[in-house]
Design a protein around this motif. Sequence first.
Motif, PDB file in Angstrom:
ATOM      1  N   LEU A 129       0.822  -1.213   0.000  1.00  0.00           N
ATOM      2  CA  LEU A 129       0.000   0.000   0.000  1.00  0.00           C
ATOM      3  C   LEU A 129       0.853   1.259   0.000  1.00  0.00           C
ATOM      4  CD1 LEU A 129      -2.829  -1.083   2.436  1.00  0.00           C
ATOM      5  CD2 LEU A 129      -3.028  -0.684  -0.017  1.00  0.00           C
ATOM      6  N   ALA A 130       1.962   1.248   0.726  1.00  0.00           N
ATOM      7  CA  ALA A 130       2.863   2.403   0.737  1.00  0.00           C
ATOM      8  C   ALA A 130       3.480   2.619  -0.639  1.00  0.00           C
ATOM      9  CB  ALA A 130       3.958   2.209   1.785  1.00  0.00           C
ATOM     10  N   ALA A 131       3.905   1.540  -1.283  1.00  0.00           N
ATOM     11  CA  ALA A 131       4.466   1.659  -2.633  1.00  0.00           C
ATOM     12  C   ALA A 131       3.395   2.107  -3.618  1.00  0.00           C
ATOM     13  CB  ALA A 131       5.071   0.327  -3.073  1.00  0.00           C
ATOM     14  N   GLY A 132       2.191   1.578  -3.464  1.00  0.00           N
ATOM     15  CA  GLY A 132       1.086   1.970  -4.345  1.00  0.00           C
ATOM     16  C   GLY A 132       0.746   3.442  -4.230  1.00  0.00           C
ATOM     17  N   HIS A 133       0.848   3.983  -3.034  1.00  0.00           N
ATOM     18  CA  HIS A 133       0.576   5.407  -2.834  1.00  0.00           C
ATOM     19  C   HIS A 133       1.561   6.257  -3.640  1.00  0.00           C
ATOM     20  CE1 HIS A 133      -0.574   9.114  -0.870  1.00  0.00           C
ATOM     21  NE2 HIS A 133       0.700   9.332  -0.597  1.00  0.00           N
ATOM     22  N   VAL A 134       2.831   5.903  -3.599  1.00  0.00           N
ATOM     23  CA  VAL A 134       3.851   6.637  -4.352  1.00  0.00           C
ATOM     24  C   VAL A 134       3.616   6.490  -5.852  1.00  0.00           C
ATOM     25  CG1 VAL A 134       6.330   6.768  -4.870  1.00  0.00           C
ATOM     26  CG2 VAL A 134       5.557   6.463  -2.518  1.00  0.00           C
ATOM     27  N   VAL A 135       3.311   5.275  -6.291  1.00  0.00           N
ATOM     28  CA  VAL A 135       3.094   5.027  -7.716  1.00  0.00           C
ATOM     29  C   VAL A 135       1.896   5.822  -8.216  1.00  0.00           C
ATOM     30  CG1 VAL A 135       2.406   3.267  -9.391  1.00  0.00           C
ATOM     31  CG2 VAL A 135       4.212   2.785  -7.757  1.00  0.00           C
TER      32      VAL A 135
END
Length: 153
Positions: A129-135
């Motif tokens: 979820l943290a990586a998805g937020h940045v993406v």
Amino acid sequence: MTSPTRPVDAHPYLRAASAGIRHHARALAPSDTDPPEPADRAHLDVLHAHLAALLQLLDRLADTARPPHPAAGRHLATAHTRLWQATSEVHAAFHLLPGAPGEGVEKGACEPARLPEGPPVLTICQRHLAAGHVVRRKTTPTDLRPHTTACVR
């Protein structure tokens, strides 16, 4: 006066990580005597962590390459998007693998407290979820289609 860095001396940690992955891939290759072991959640969790770290690296490289070399920055940004899609698929595969024997883990459920190993400090779902937020902050929904995450918290 400093000498320019030779390619073999540059980025030793990244080269070591790549060597580690090559070694692991060779170790998982089937041999004549031992059949390959099936993938498990621990493997996919570690692989997901590696992919998430690569996402951060590609993101930074794209940001630094973009001003002086816009075309190279766009290619790195595209690589970042494709790597996100691979990371998302590894996350989905993680949830499709069975949990520990005797544990009633629902397939597809994204509940860190119910992971077979217990809830670590940063679970695969939280990392995803943290990586998805940045993406999603840097990528349009059209670029990400048809890949979406089923991880909802």
